[in-house]
Design an enzyme around this catalytic site. Structure first.
Site, PDB file in Angstrom:
ATOM      1  N   ARG A  23      61.363 -83.598   6.469  1.00 30.41           N
ATOM      2  CA  ARG A  23      62.244 -84.696   6.069  1.00 30.41           C
ATOM      3  C   ARG A  23      61.738 -85.331   4.778  1.00 30.41           C
ATOM      4  O   ARG A  23      62.496 -85.821   3.964  1.00 30.41           O
ATOM      5  CB  ARG A  23      62.286 -85.773   7.159  1.00 30.41           C
ATOM      6  CG  ARG A  23      63.010 -85.341   8.413  1.00 30.41           C
ATOM      7  CD  ARG A  23      63.130 -86.485   9.391  1.00 30.41           C
ATOM      8  NE  ARG A  23      63.694 -87.660   8.743  1.00 30.41           N
ATOM      9  CZ  ARG A  23      63.763 -88.849   9.337  1.00 30.41           C
ATOM     10  NH1 ARG A  23      63.304 -89.005  10.556  1.00 30.41           N
ATOM     11  NH2 ARG A  23      64.287 -89.890   8.718  1.00 30.41           N
ATOM     12  N   LYS A  45      61.837 -89.479  -2.392  1.00 28.68           N
ATOM     13  CA  LYS A  45      62.804 -89.492  -1.277  1.00 28.68           C
ATOM     14  C   LYS A  45      63.384 -90.891  -1.126  1.00 28.68           C
ATOM     15  O   LYS A  45      64.597 -91.070  -1.022  1.00 28.68           O
ATOM     16  CB  LYS A  45      62.098 -89.093   0.009  1.00 28.68           C
ATOM     17  CG  LYS A  45      62.893 -89.360   1.284  1.00 28.68           C
ATOM     18  CD  LYS A  45      62.202 -88.904   2.544  1.00 28.68           C
ATOM     19  CE  LYS A  45      61.292 -89.939   3.135  1.00 28.68           C
ATOM     20  NZ  LYS A  45      61.968 -91.007   3.862  1.00 28.68           N
ATOM     21  N   ASN A  46      62.517 -91.907  -1.158  1.00 28.67           N
ATOM     22  CA  ASN A  46      62.963 -93.275  -0.849  1.00 28.67           C
ATOM     23  C   ASN A  46      63.652 -93.957  -2.011  1.00 28.67           C
ATOM     24  O   ASN A  46      64.045 -95.116  -1.905  1.00 28.67           O
ATOM     25  CB  ASN A  46      61.783 -94.110  -0.332  1.00 28.67           C
ATOM     26  CG  ASN A  46      61.339 -93.606   1.031  1.00 28.67           C
ATOM     27  OD1 ASN A  46      62.023 -92.790   1.658  1.00 28.67           O
ATOM     28  ND2 ASN A  46      60.193 -94.060   1.473  1.00 28.67           N
ATOM     29  N   CYS A  72      62.763 -92.420  12.215  1.00 31.49           N
ATOM     30  CA  CYS A  72      61.396 -92.274  12.739  1.00 31.49           C
ATOM     31  C   CYS A  72      61.188 -93.192  13.954  1.00 31.49           C
ATOM     32  O   CYS A  72      61.849 -94.186  14.117  1.00 31.49           O
ATOM     33  CB  CYS A  72      60.376 -92.703  11.690  1.00 31.49           C
ATOM     34  SG  CYS A  72      60.411 -91.718  10.251  1.00 31.49           S
ATOM     35  N   ARG A 112      62.338-101.209  14.252  1.00 27.39           N
ATOM     36  CA  ARG A 112      63.032-101.172  12.955  1.00 27.39           C
ATOM     37  C   ARG A 112      64.452-101.752  13.083  1.00 27.39           C
ATOM     38  O   ARG A 112      65.450-101.036  12.997  1.00 27.39           O
ATOM     39  CB  ARG A 112      63.044 -99.759  12.402  1.00 27.39           C
ATOM     40  CG  ARG A 112      61.615 -99.299  12.158  1.00 27.39           C
ATOM     41  CD  ARG A 112      61.534 -97.940  11.602  1.00 27.39           C
ATOM     42  NE  ARG A 112      61.863 -97.916  10.173  1.00 27.39           N
ATOM     43  CZ  ARG A 112      61.847 -96.781   9.477  1.00 27.39           C
ATOM     44  NH1 ARG A 112      61.573 -95.658  10.063  1.00 27.39           N
ATOM     45  NH2 ARG A 112      62.138 -96.810   8.192  1.00 27.39           N
ATOM     46  N   ASP A 158      53.283 -96.232   3.922  1.00 28.69           N
ATOM     47  CA  ASP A 158      53.562 -94.786   3.983  1.00 28.69           C
ATOM     48  C   ASP A 158      52.356 -93.936   3.630  1.00 28.69           C
ATOM     49  O   ASP A 158      52.416 -92.713   3.736  1.00 28.69           O
ATOM     50  CB  ASP A 158      54.719 -94.431   3.035  1.00 28.69           C
ATOM     51  CG  ASP A 158      56.013 -95.004   3.535  1.00 28.69           C
ATOM     52  OD1 ASP A 158      56.997 -95.007   2.776  1.00 28.69           O
ATOM     53  OD2 ASP A 158      56.051 -95.481   4.683  1.00 28.69           O
TER      54      ASP A 158
HETATM   55  C1  EPZ Z   1      61.706 -98.044   3.898  1.00 28.78           C
HETATM   56  O1  EPZ Z   1      62.110 -98.125   5.260  1.00 28.78           O
HETATM   57  C2  EPZ Z   1      61.225 -96.614   3.716  1.00 28.78           C
HETATM   58  N1  EPZ Z   1      62.327 -95.686   3.976  1.00 28.78           N
HETATM   59  C3  EPZ Z   1      60.056 -96.342   4.669  1.00 28.78           C
HETATM   60  O2  EPZ Z   1      59.593 -95.027   4.394  1.00 28.78           O
HETATM   61  C4  EPZ Z   1      58.933 -97.319   4.367  1.00 28.78           C
HETATM   62  O3  EPZ Z   1      57.890 -97.123   5.282  1.00 28.78           O
HETATM   63  C5  EPZ Z   1      59.468 -98.761   4.479  1.00 28.78           C
HETATM   64  O4  EPZ Z   1      60.614 -98.935   3.610  1.00 28.78           O
HETATM   65  C6  EPZ Z   1      58.417 -99.802   4.097  1.00 28.78           C
HETATM   66  O5  EPZ Z   1      57.976 -99.568   2.786  1.00 28.78           O
HETATM   67  C7  EPZ Z   1      63.264 -95.516   3.012  1.00 28.78           C
HETATM   68  O6  EPZ Z   1      63.213 -96.113   1.954  1.00 28.78           O
HETATM   69  C8  EPZ Z   1      64.358 -94.541   3.330  1.00 28.78           C
HETATM   70  P1  EPZ Z   1      61.783-102.028   5.915  1.00 28.78           P
HETATM   71  P2  EPZ Z   1      62.914 -99.432   5.788  1.00 28.78           P
HETATM   72  O7  EPZ Z   1      63.174-102.473   6.144  1.00 28.78           O
HETATM   73  O8  EPZ Z   1      63.826 -99.924   4.727  1.00 28.78           O
HETATM   74  C9  EPZ Z   1      61.283-104.994   9.508  1.00 28.78           C
HETATM   75  C10 EPZ Z   1      58.834 -92.900   4.887  1.00 28.78           C
HETATM   76  O9  EPZ Z   1      57.790 -92.566   5.409  1.00 28.78           O
HETATM   77  N2  EPZ Z   1      62.716-105.226   9.373  1.00 28.78           N
HETATM   78  O10 EPZ Z   1      61.070-102.481   4.671  1.00 28.78           O
HETATM   79  O11 EPZ Z   1      63.477 -99.105   7.112  1.00 28.78           O
HETATM   80  C11 EPZ Z   1      61.017-103.631  10.142  1.00 28.78           C
HETATM   81  O12 EPZ Z   1      61.019-103.762  11.550  1.00 28.78           O
HETATM   82  C12 EPZ Z   1      59.645 -94.054   5.451  1.00 28.78           C
HETATM   83  O13 EPZ Z   1      59.332 -92.383   3.848  1.00 28.78           O
HETATM   84  C13 EPZ Z   1      63.291-106.266  10.099  1.00 28.78           C
HETATM   85  O14 EPZ Z   1      62.613-106.993  10.821  1.00 28.78           O
HETATM   86  O15 EPZ Z   1      61.699-100.444   5.964  1.00 28.78           O
HETATM   87  C14 EPZ Z   1      59.650-103.262   9.631  1.00 28.78           C
HETATM   88  O16 EPZ Z   1      58.669-103.816  10.492  1.00 28.78           O
HETATM   89  C15 EPZ Z   1      59.060 -94.495   6.758  1.00 28.78           C
HETATM   90  N3  EPZ Z   1      64.628-106.484   9.996  1.00 28.78           N
HETATM   91  C16 EPZ Z   1      59.570-103.969   8.271  1.00 28.78           C
HETATM   92  O17 EPZ Z   1      60.678-104.883   8.200  1.00 28.78           O
HETATM   93  C17 EPZ Z   1      65.432-105.714   9.188  1.00 28.78           C
HETATM   94  O18 EPZ Z   1      66.659-105.983   9.114  1.00 28.78           O
HETATM   95  C18 EPZ Z   1      59.697-103.015   7.104  1.00 28.78           C
HETATM   96  O19 EPZ Z   1      60.933-102.388   7.224  1.00 28.78           O
HETATM   97  C19 EPZ Z   1      64.837-104.655   8.466  1.00 28.78           C
HETATM   98  C20 EPZ Z   1      63.477-104.428   8.574  1.00 28.78           C
END
Ligand code: EPZ
Length: 416
Positions: free
Chosen positions: A397, A22-23, A117, A122, A305
């Site tokens: 999802r 998915k990701n 979610c 986020r 995850d």
């Molecule tokens: C991706 O989400 C995945 N989703 C998530 O999978 C996964 O948990 C996550 O990466 C971490 O591996 C998809 O790929 C569609 P991040 P993403 O930006 O990109 C902070 C699932 O279960 N952050 O790496 O949204 C944020 O608050 C989903 O399939 C900032 O501070 O994750 C978080 O604490 C859930 N500023 C951390 O980084 C930003 O601009 C990780 O978020 C962006 C993020």
């Protein structure tokens, strides 16, 4: 609303084939907006989130055709809109990934602040930091966010956190920016590598994906490509935990075992036998599960995850386990639901302390995010009685008809 009912099941046995990730599919579908010729994507999982992002692409003027099972054809030659519909954006955070492609392809994009979610706030500050560094003007009004740029010029961008989405969005914005862009402290997830491989097939020049420093040289135009999505390491991990928690014996096919090393290591620590070769892994659950500790980290650390699924396993492992969640600040929403099933868990900030219990009890519970939903299915398999899981749209999802795969392994699970 549909519900999933799970009864205490015998040890799960048999084999299961993992779908495309998915990701990886979501960012690659967003990146399809960059192409000006036919794009064929294979091994695309049949998920609600994939449907939503395809609707977003179509709303922007892309031609999206669902060919046979798991194959989608996209042509974005004539995309003419830059504003994504609010109702689609609010459903799924990953829709935000269309910003980077639109910004570099059209020079403007307007979208609603992302939904998705409930696992923490986020933010998107790192995405916007990257867009600004490339020369975009950003404005936010009434929950909408706009980015505009006559042209994008490459720059060096440091990510304060190795955000997966920010790395992907900035990489996609940079592929047609003038000059060279370097992303430092970039995310190293396998899905980033899959996206970079896809972009390079389209004619981009991306180097270093999978390391913490990615170098992108801007090109004028991107063409078309055929690409198959890598297997879903989180779906694979979920079924590996299912073998462990039910003391079963499952052969998981279509995996890239180097992507799931932390899960293999942790399952061995709790006493599982794990046999692996390049595209399969077999997990045999032990008679007695031993407690262990996990700390979620960006790749190649233990994946966040998989945290909730592993917590379900620790609830019935002998001894005291500690889970530390370092990636999201609010990813313990499944704890209350597991406690309703008799789990003994205490939360202390970003840590959860789990005392293993002999067995869990069925209870009416609700999925709070897609991986928490999977954790409740796993707990239900070893709980006395029938566990009723509500809000299963979360599960749909991220998992393609999760119950079908479990039924084939002998699980007593059905959707009502
Ligand atoms: C991706 O989400 C995945 N989703 C998530 O999978 C996964 O948990 C996550 O990466 C971490 O591996 C998809 O790929 C569609 P991040 P993403 O930006 O990109 C902070 C699932 O279960 N952050 O790496 O949204 C944020 O608050 C989903 O399939 C900032 O501070 O994750 C978080 O604490 C859930 N500023 C951390 O980084 C930003 O601009 C990780 O978020 C962006 C993020």
């Amino acid at each position: 609303m549909d519900k999933i009912m799970v009864e205490k099941s015998p040890p799960l046995k048999g084999k299961v084939r993992i779908n495309g990730a998915k990701n990886s599919a979501l960012p690659i579908l967003a990146a399809s907006l960059l192409g000006t010729e036919d794009i064929i994507l294979e091994d695309v999982p049949k998920l609600k989130d994939v449907e939503i992002i395809c609707e977003v692409l179509a709303s922007l003027g892309a031609k999206v055709e669902f060919l046979d099972e798991g194959v989608i054809k996209i042509n974005s030659a004539d995309i003419n809109k830059y504003q994504t519909p609010y109702d689609l954006m609010s459903k799924m955070r990953a829709s935000f990934l269309v910003m980077g492609p639109l910004l570099t392809r059209i020079g403007k994009t307007k979208t609603s602040l992302p939904g998705g979610c409930a696992i923490g706030t986020r933010p998107i500050d790192l995405h916007l930091k990257g867009f600004r560094a490339l020369g975009a003007t950003i404005d936010v009004d009434h929950g909408n966010i706009g980015a505009y740029a006559e042209k994008l010029v490459g720059d060096r961008i440091y990510l304060d956190f190795p955000s997966v989405g920010a790395t992907e969005n900035i990489m996609m914005a940079a592929v047609m920016a003038e000059g060279e862009t370097i992303i430092d402290n970039a995310a190293m997830e396998p899905e980033i590598v899959d996206l970079a491989n896809f972009l390079n097939k389209l004619g981009a020049d991306v180097k270093g994906a999978g390391t913490s420093s990615i170098k992108i040289k801007g090109v004028k135009k991107l063409g078309g490509a055929t690409h198959s999505i890598i297997p879903d390491r989180i779906e694979a991990g979920t079924f590996m935990v299912a073998a462990a928690i039910t003391k079963g014996d499952i052969l998981i096919e279509n995996v890239i075992t180097s992507h799931i090393k932390p899960v293999i290591a942790k399952l061995r620590e709790i006493g599982c036998e794990v046999y692996e070769n390049e595209d399969k892994v077999r997990v045999i659950g032990p008679k007695k599960l031993k407690a262990t500790d996990i700390k979620t980290l960006p790749y190649p650390g233990f994946p966040t995850d998989m945290q909730s699924q592993f917590m379900a396993l620790m609830c019935v492992s002998e001894g005291t386990s500690v889970v530390i969640e370092t990636v999201f600040e609010n990813r313990f929403m499944h704890v209350d639901e597991l406690k309703r099933m008799g789990a003994d868990i205490k939360i202390d900030g970003r840590s959860a302390i789990i005392q293993g219990v002999d067995s869990l009890m069925a209870a009416p519970v609700k999925a709070t995010d897609l991986r928490a939903g999977a954790a409740l299915v796993l707990a239900g398999l070893v709980s006395d009685g029938i566990t009723e899981i509500r809000d299963i749209y979360h599960i749909d999802r991220g998992y393609d008809r999760i119950e079908d795969k479990f039924i084939k392994l002998g699980a007593k699970i059905y959707r009502v």
